[in-house]
Write a protein that holds these residues in place. Structure first.
Motif: not given
Length: 300
Positions: A32-47, A270-275
């Protein structure tokens, strides 16, 4: 009471459904045509004020007929079209299955990836299959692997227990890449009785020279419980989302943690992982409920 004719219709219908489902999982969904999986986040101590788009590709598993050089080159164009600031690749470029119609060697898949372009660069790590399929590296118990040499030959940086500092709009951040956690297969002659990792998380993070945020690339997500809060975001592949995923559950996941790190955005303490669900497949040429995907991650 069900009649004999009704029973045969039920059996026939069920068999047809199973065959159709199998044909879809093997012949359709992987293509299948590739799916674009979108995430938007501001992780801890991000400037504050640092807006960064990361595009990630994982588990290409180059082979014919599913992941040809032509398809890989098209994936590179799709990734570029997302206008990333930086592109990262999360390992496993080589085939992960013997059920192929033809092999795609590093001399073919690496040039196909050379079209990846981003203002801040393209960075990669290696996966377990990049090690497992390299007999010389297995015998030596060390690299550089064929995959690493092929990527570097086309100008793509490979991070194995190493870091690089980047900057956007006057604000710095780090990309840290781990060596693979199950790189070496058992080898009694070499004293290896189980799978052996080459990763060094403490040593890698010790190379970070300031307080700027860190994005960690780790092929297998199982490292995540050991990742300190200092790391803003960990990106992993390896699981392929289980390859078969129904109602948010994967029956089989190549992880000691089962479905805990099978797929998607995980937040723990409060730690972020994306798989990533990845692009190809391993062992069996099957994907169901986990379309091939490219990650677009907008930070800040």
């Amino acid at each position: 009471m069900i009649t004999r004719r009704g029973f045969l219709r039920l059996v026939g219908g069920s068999a047809f459904a199973m065959v159709s489902l199998g044909a879809y999982a093997v012949g359709i969904e992987p293509m299948l045509l590739t799916h674009v999986k979108r995430y938007a986040l501001t992780p801890p101590h991000w400037p504050a004020g640092l807006k960064l788009r990361v595009v990630a590709l994982a588990d290409i598993h180059a082979c014919r007929p599913w992941m040809t050089p032509e398809r890989i080159a098209a994936l590179a164009e799709e990734a570029n079209a997302l206008q990333p600031d930086v592109i990262v690749m999360l390992g496993d470029y080589t085939a992960g299955t013997r059920m192929v119609t033809g092999w795609v060697n590093a001399s073919e898949w690496a040039p196909a990836l050379s079209g990846l372009k981003a203002p801040l660069g393209v960075f990669s790590i290696l996966g377990n299959h990049d090690w497992w399929e390299d007999r010389a590296a297995q015998a030596a118990g060390a690299g550089p692997t064929i995959s690493r040499k092929a990527l570097e030959a086309v100008g793509i940086s490979v991070l194995e227990n190493d870091v690089v500092r980047l900057e956007k709009d006057g604000k710095g951040f780090w990309i840290a890449g781990l060596a693979d956690q199950i790189a070496l297969l058992p080898n009694k002659a070499k004293g290896r009785r189980g799978l052996t990792g080459l990763d060094d998380l403490p040593g890698t993070l010790a190379k970070v020279g300031d307080t700027a945020p860190i994005i960690l690339l780790a092929h297998e997500p199982d490292i995540f419980p050991k990742v300190p809060w200092r790391v803003s975001l960990t990106l992993s592949g390896h699981t392929h989302g289980g390859q078969v995923r129904l109602f948010g559950y994967s029956p089989v996941v190549p992880s000691a943690y089962g479905n805990r790190y099978a797929y998607g955005h995980v937040v723990e303490n409060d730690r972020n992982l994306i798989v990533s669900g990845g692009l190809g497949f391993s062992i069996l040429p099957v994907r169901f409920g986990v379309r091939p995907e490219i990650l677009q991650i907008d930070l800040g």
